[in-house]
Design an enzyme around this catalytic site. Structure first.
Site, short mmCIF file in Angstrom:
data_model
loop_
_atom_site.label_atom_id
_atom_site.label_comp_id
_atom_site.label_asym_id
_atom_site.label_seq_id
_atom_site.Cartn_x
_atom_site.Cartn_y
_atom_site.Cartn_z
N GLY A 11 0.82 -1.20 0.00
CA GLY A 11 0.00 0.00 0.00
C GLY A 11 0.86 1.25 0.00
O GLY A 11 1.87 1.32 0.68
N ALA A 22 15.34 10.77 -1.26
CA ALA A 22 16.51 10.72 -0.39
C ALA A 22 17.47 9.61 -0.82
O ALA A 22 18.69 9.79 -0.81
CB ALA A 22 16.06 10.50 1.06
N ARG A 72 0.99 -5.46 -5.65
CA ARG A 72 1.14 -6.68 -4.86
C ARG A 72 1.38 -7.84 -5.83
O ARG A 72 0.79 -7.90 -6.90
CB ARG A 72 -0.10 -6.93 -4.00
N ASP A 103 5.03 -4.58 6.21
CA ASP A 103 5.57 -5.90 6.57
C ASP A 103 5.57 -6.88 5.40
O ASP A 103 6.46 -7.72 5.29
CB ASP A 103 4.83 -6.48 7.77
N THR A 125 4.30 2.90 5.66
CA THR A 125 2.92 2.45 5.79
C THR A 125 2.18 3.38 6.74
O THR A 125 2.74 3.79 7.76
CB THR A 125 2.82 1.01 6.31
N ILE A 126 0.94 3.70 6.42
CA ILE A 126 0.17 4.57 7.32
C ILE A 126 -0.22 3.84 8.60
O ILE A 126 -0.58 4.48 9.59
CB ILE A 126 -1.09 5.13 6.63
N ASP A 127 -0.14 2.51 8.59
CA ASP A 127 -0.64 1.72 9.73
C ASP A 127 0.24 1.81 10.96
O ASP A 127 -0.21 1.50 12.07
CB ASP A 127 -0.78 0.25 9.33
N ASP A 129 2.60 -0.12 11.89
CA ASP A 129 2.60 -1.45 12.50
C ASP A 129 3.89 -2.23 12.26
O ASP A 129 3.89 -3.47 12.30
CB ASP A 129 1.41 -2.27 11.98
N ARG A 154 -17.48 16.46 14.10
CA ARG A 154 -17.91 16.94 15.42
C ARG A 154 -18.81 18.16 15.28
O ARG A 154 -19.77 18.34 16.03
CB ARG A 154 -16.70 17.26 16.28
N ARG A 162 -26.29 13.88 17.51
CA ARG A 162 -26.21 12.52 17.01
C ARG A 162 -24.96 11.83 17.53
O ARG A 162 -24.01 12.47 17.98
CB ARG A 162 -26.18 12.50 15.48
N ARG A 171 -5.53 -1.87 9.42
CA ARG A 171 -5.51 -3.34 9.40
C ARG A 171 -5.68 -3.89 10.81
O ARG A 171 -6.68 -3.63 11.46
CB ARG A 171 -4.23 -3.86 8.73
N HIS A 249 -9.78 5.02 1.78
CA HIS A 249 -8.47 5.30 1.20
C HIS A 249 -8.11 6.77 1.15
O HIS A 249 -6.97 7.11 0.76
CB HIS A 249 -8.38 4.68 -0.19
#
Length: 319
Positions: A11, A22, A72, A103, A125-127, A129, A154, A162, A171, A249
């Site tokens: 991703g 860089a 992928r 990963d 990765t934005i995750d 992780d 908000r 609401r 993930r 996304h």
């Protein structure tokens, strides 16, 4: 080393372009040719490789996504696919490879390392992780995208009294949900690392209403369950007017923040330094604002640990 390659895989995340920039400019500074591999590991197997010059990475530091593109590849998970990739690297005279991704991308770099081809992993990765680093490239930008959405939601939540459920990415990691939920003042944050009873959450919402609370915001990480499922259960338990927003996304896009641009630049440059030092099979990261590197194989074997002190704080502040 005379030539190194760089690819982005998995991703995309904001800041990948800054990392590639860089790698290219650090390499050229040290009189090393840098070759870009287009289309991730699939592009590697197909030989989609081009030499990159200083101008090739001009005017990209501010752009989201990855100009090298990503894909992928199931074939690259096989030894035959990996050998095809190594053959292409040798054909182009490439001595070492920088892999920018999550990963899954690290697994590919690990496989190449085990077969004798030196690779260095850069966490993109934005995750957030990846073990061995406090922050990954793209995480901060994604957080800012999420918090901007929370602030806007908000406003309308308070106008209409609401309960809003916001589903964020990540993930199986709850970092995006936790950090954005804490920064956005969410009443409830649902993360995969902690067990939750939605009925208990519904009870808390009722108690909040009884003391005069007009609206609530719930952040749910995609690894917990669907935001729509959370909304359905809360509606059944409370009969509150609920709305669900799935950010999706949009969290991956956008111009990278200053923090991500600087992080990507530091990590990309350090990856080149490691290859020039003859150190393959490594991954770079940041801890306490210092560059670190570690064995990429060991890193994949370690679990990602969320800062549970932040989670505790979020619960204390959302009473």
């Amino acid at each position: 080393m005379k030539k190194i390659g760089v690819l982005t895989s998995g991703g995309d995340s904001p800041g990948m372009n800054a990392a590639v920039r860089a790698v290219v400019r650090k390499g050229i500074y040290h009189n090393v040719e840098v070759h870009g591999i287009y289309g991730g590991y699939a592009g590697l197997m197909n030989g989609n490789i081009q030499k990159l010059e200083l101008g090739s990475v001009g005017d990209i530091i501010h752009r989201g996504g990855t100009f090298l593109q990503s894909a992928r590849s199931e074939e690259f998970k096989t030894r035959e696919g990996q050998q095809k990739g190594i053959q292409q690297l040798k054909k182009h005279g490439i001595d070492g490879l920088v892999v920018i991704g999550g990963d899954g991308s690290y697994m590919g770099a690990k496989a190449l390392t085990e077969q004798g081809f030196p690779c260095v992993g850069v966490p993109g990765t934005i995750d957030n992780d990846i073990s061995g680093t406090e922050f990954t490239i793209g995480f901060d930008t994604a957080l800012n995208t999420v918090i901007d959405a929370i602030d806007k939601i908000r406003d309308t939540a308070s106008s209409h009294e609401r309960t809003f459920i916001i589903e964020v990415m990540g993930r199986n990691a709850g970092d995006i949900a936790l950090w954005s939920g804490l920064a956005g003042g969410a009443e409830t944050i649902l993360i995969p690392e902690e067990k939750h009873d939605i009925k208990d959450i519904a009870l808390r919402l009722k108690k909040g209403q009884e003391r005069g609370k007009k609206h609530s915001i719930i952040i749910v990480a995609e690894g917990v369950m669907s935001g729509y499922e959370v909304g359905r259960i809360i509606k059944e338990e409370t009969d509150f007017d609920t709305r669900v927003t799935v950010l999706g996304h949009v969290q991956r896009g956008g111009s990278p923040t200053v923090k991500d641009r600087v992080l990507a630049s530091r990590l990309g440059a350090r990856a080149v330094e490691l290859l020039l030092e003859g150190k393959g099979g490594r991954a770079v990261g940041i801890e306490k604002n210092e560059m670190v590197d570690y064995d990429i194989i060991e890193a994949l074997g370690k679990p990602h640990n969320l800062d549970m002190n932040l989670y505790k704080l979020s619960k204390e502040l959302s009473i």
